[in-house]
Design an enzyme around this catalytic site. Structure first.
Site, short mmCIF file in Angstrom:
data_model
loop_
_atom_site.label_atom_id
_atom_site.label_comp_id
_atom_site.label_asym_id
_atom_site.label_seq_id
_atom_site.Cartn_x
_atom_site.Cartn_y
_atom_site.Cartn_z
N PRO A 94 0.83 -1.21 0.00
CG PRO A 94 0.18 -0.85 2.23
CD PRO A 94 0.90 -1.84 1.34
NE ARG A 98 -1.74 12.23 -7.28
CZ ARG A 98 -3.04 12.22 -7.41
NH1 ARG A 98 -3.77 13.23 -6.95
NH2 ARG A 98 -3.64 11.22 -8.00
CB CYS A 136 5.89 30.86 -17.48
SG CYS A 136 6.14 32.31 -16.46
N1 LLP Z 1 3.25 -1.52 -5.91
C1 LLP Z 1 3.64 -1.22 -7.16
C2 LLP Z 1 4.39 -2.23 -7.91
C3 LLP Z 1 3.35 0.03 -7.71
O1 LLP Z 1 3.73 0.31 -8.95
C4 LLP Z 1 2.63 0.99 -6.94
C5 LLP Z 1 2.32 2.31 -7.49
C6 LLP Z 1 2.25 0.64 -5.64
C7 LLP Z 1 2.57 -0.63 -5.15
C8 LLP Z 1 1.51 1.58 -4.74
O2 LLP Z 1 0.26 1.87 -5.22
P1 LLP Z 1 -0.78 2.69 -4.32
O3 LLP Z 1 -1.18 1.83 -3.14
O4 LLP Z 1 -0.14 3.94 -3.88
O5 LLP Z 1 -1.91 2.95 -5.25
N2 LLP Z 1 1.99 9.13 -9.27
C9 LLP Z 1 0.66 8.56 -9.35
C10 LLP Z 1 0.61 7.18 -8.75
C11 LLP Z 1 1.55 6.20 -9.36
C12 LLP Z 1 1.51 4.84 -8.74
C13 LLP Z 1 2.59 3.98 -9.24
N3 LLP Z 1 2.67 2.69 -8.65
C14 LLP Z 1 -0.33 9.52 -8.70
O6 LLP Z 1 0.07 10.58 -8.23
O7 LLP Z 1 -1.53 9.24 -8.69
#
Ligand code: LLP
Length: 419
Positions: A276, A314, A343
């Site tokens: 997570p 984001r 800008c």
């Molecule tokens: N495990 C793997 C292999 C991942 O690629 C990710 C996220 C996670 C776990 C964690 O996922 P979460 O629980 O946070 O959803 N920058 C984007 C989010 C990119 C997520 C990439 N991978 C945003 O700001 O929404």
């Protein structure tokens, strides 16, 4: 639930009024609440209490700040890392190497070696090519690297395209249909100890359905691998659980997620790992900013704040909503375009947003900025990197210094032949 709330008319982080932080550290600044991180960590862990000794590895990419990781380490969390840099952070935060999972589609030779040097708990292999390279290095050292094969289940996570990872044409994992053949081959390589499979279909998921579909496919794969005489003792179910960003958002709760996992995996007889990120970090942080100026506009005024797309990417990158609130709201409201000073037009946090009525000089926050906030910053427009603060009850500390434009310029050189 988080610990950012209005008391005596002023938005506080736990017991600290946000103006006190702005005064001490300046703006913009990310502010994290220790109590909120801990609460989220416990809620998530409790949601998995029906499972047999699950392993929880915080996705460091969501918030790699050392103090942030330290809070989670003290909660018994391990780490999911995707680079040598993240690995060194997890170790520096005191996470045990065996509690660290190394994911990522482009681990370099040096990063694979680093993982072996540190004897980490698991490599999540994303391709046969990577597996063969790791096997060669590990065998040369007389080691057998503990590995899971990441599979791509070809499931549409129903989230933003840029954060979807489990569709057939995404770059992640091996096609699930090819997994039995690949797994069988990797299991013969002396440098690898194949112990399971991994899956992660995307982030900010607003429904459990795609996860359940993906996990169902993984369950069938586990049975098939075992039928072929292969060992499967571990399954990594990734991360992806969404969080509420705006009023009315109603993502599945950790408890609902845990119940679904329990139901689907009940007969698997494996150790489960979870990765997570956002669900732990998202609502544990805000970005505190100051209104520079209120510029009149044709339809709505522009609230020009001192945070920008380089600090919180984001909205510009994914069109994401971050709730915007005044730190000392009077109850008066306005409709405004909320923009940063950079800008380009992409530096827009919200258009025609109803928000607290604000004037130049007043403080405001972007909510839900604890995940994928500071870590996605750039120094575009030579703005440097903002500071990060952690609050703990009635005290707070700067947990990342502001890196000014001149600090960055100090690392640059004009060669003699241009001088
Ligand atoms: N495990 C793997 C292999 C991942 O690629 C990710 C996220 C996670 C776990 C964690 O996922 P979460 O629980 O946070 O959803 N920058 C984007 C989010 C990119 C997520 C990439 N991978 C945003 O700001 O929404």
């Amino acid at each position: 639930m988080d610990h950012f709330s209005i008391r005596d008319g002023i938005l506080h982080a736990e017991d600290v009024p946000l103006p006190a932080i702005a005064e001490a550290v300046g703006t913009p600044v990310y502010v994290y609440s220790r109590a909120t991180i801990e609460r989220h960590a416990r809620v998530f862990r409790d949601a998995l209490s029906e499972l047999d000794a699950p392993h929880i590895a915080f996705a460091v990419k969501a918030n790699p700040n050392l103090a942030f990781l330290k809070v989670l380490q003290r909660e018994g969390y391990g780490a999911d890392v995707v680079s040598g840099g993240e690995l060194s952070r997890a170790l520096a935060a005191g996470m045990a190497p065996r509690d660290i999972v190394f994911s990522g589609v482009g681990k370099t030779r040096a990063e694979l070696e680093y993982g072996l040097d540190e004897d980490i708990g698991q490599f999540n292999l994303e391709s046969t090519e990577e597996a063969v390279e790791l096997a060669g290095i590990a065998a040369g050292r007389g080691m057998a690297a503990p590995c899971a094969l990441r599979v791509n289940p070809d499931v549409d996570a129903g989230t933003h395209d840029k954060i979807s990872t489990g569709k057939a044409d995404n770059k992640f994992g091996v096609p699930i249909g090819n997994a039995p053949e690949i797994y069988a081959r990797l299991a013969t390589l002396p440098g690898l100890a194949m112990r399971g499979v991994a899956v992660h279909i995307g982030s900010q998921l607003s429904s459990l359905e795609p996860l359940e579909t993906a996990f169902g496919k993984v369950g069938m794969l586990v049975a098939e691998l075992r039928k072929a005489g292969l060992t499967v003792s571990h399954v990594d179910l990734g991360g992806g659980l969404g969080v509420p960003y705006k009023p009315g958002d109603n993502p599945p709760s950790p408890a609902e997620y845990g119940a679904m996992v329990h139901r689907v995996t009940r007969d698997w007889d494996v150790t489960l790992t979870f990765e997570p990120g956002r669900v732990i970090a998202g609502n544990a942080g805000i970005l505190l900013t100051r209104v520079i100026r209120v510029k009149s506009g044709l339809r709505h005024p522009f609230l020009v704040v001192d945070a920008a797309m380089n600090d919180l990417a984001r909205p510009a990158m994914y069109g994401a909503w971050h709730t915007f609130e005044g730190v000392a709201p009077t109850g008066d409201r306005m409709i405004a375009n909320i923009v940063g000073p950079i800008c380009e037009t992409g530096d827009t946090f919200a258009m025609a947003r109803e928000c607290d009525d604000l004037e130049a000089g007043e403080l405001a926050v972007f909510r839900t900025a604890g995940a994928y906030g500071a870590t996605m910053a750039s120094s575009y427009n030579s703005r440097g990197f903002v500071a990060e603060v952690m609050v703990d009850g009635n005290r707070f500390a700067t947990v990342a210094d502001r890196i000014g434009a001149s600090d960055i310029m100090d690392a640059e050189r004009v060669p003699e032949w241009l001088a």
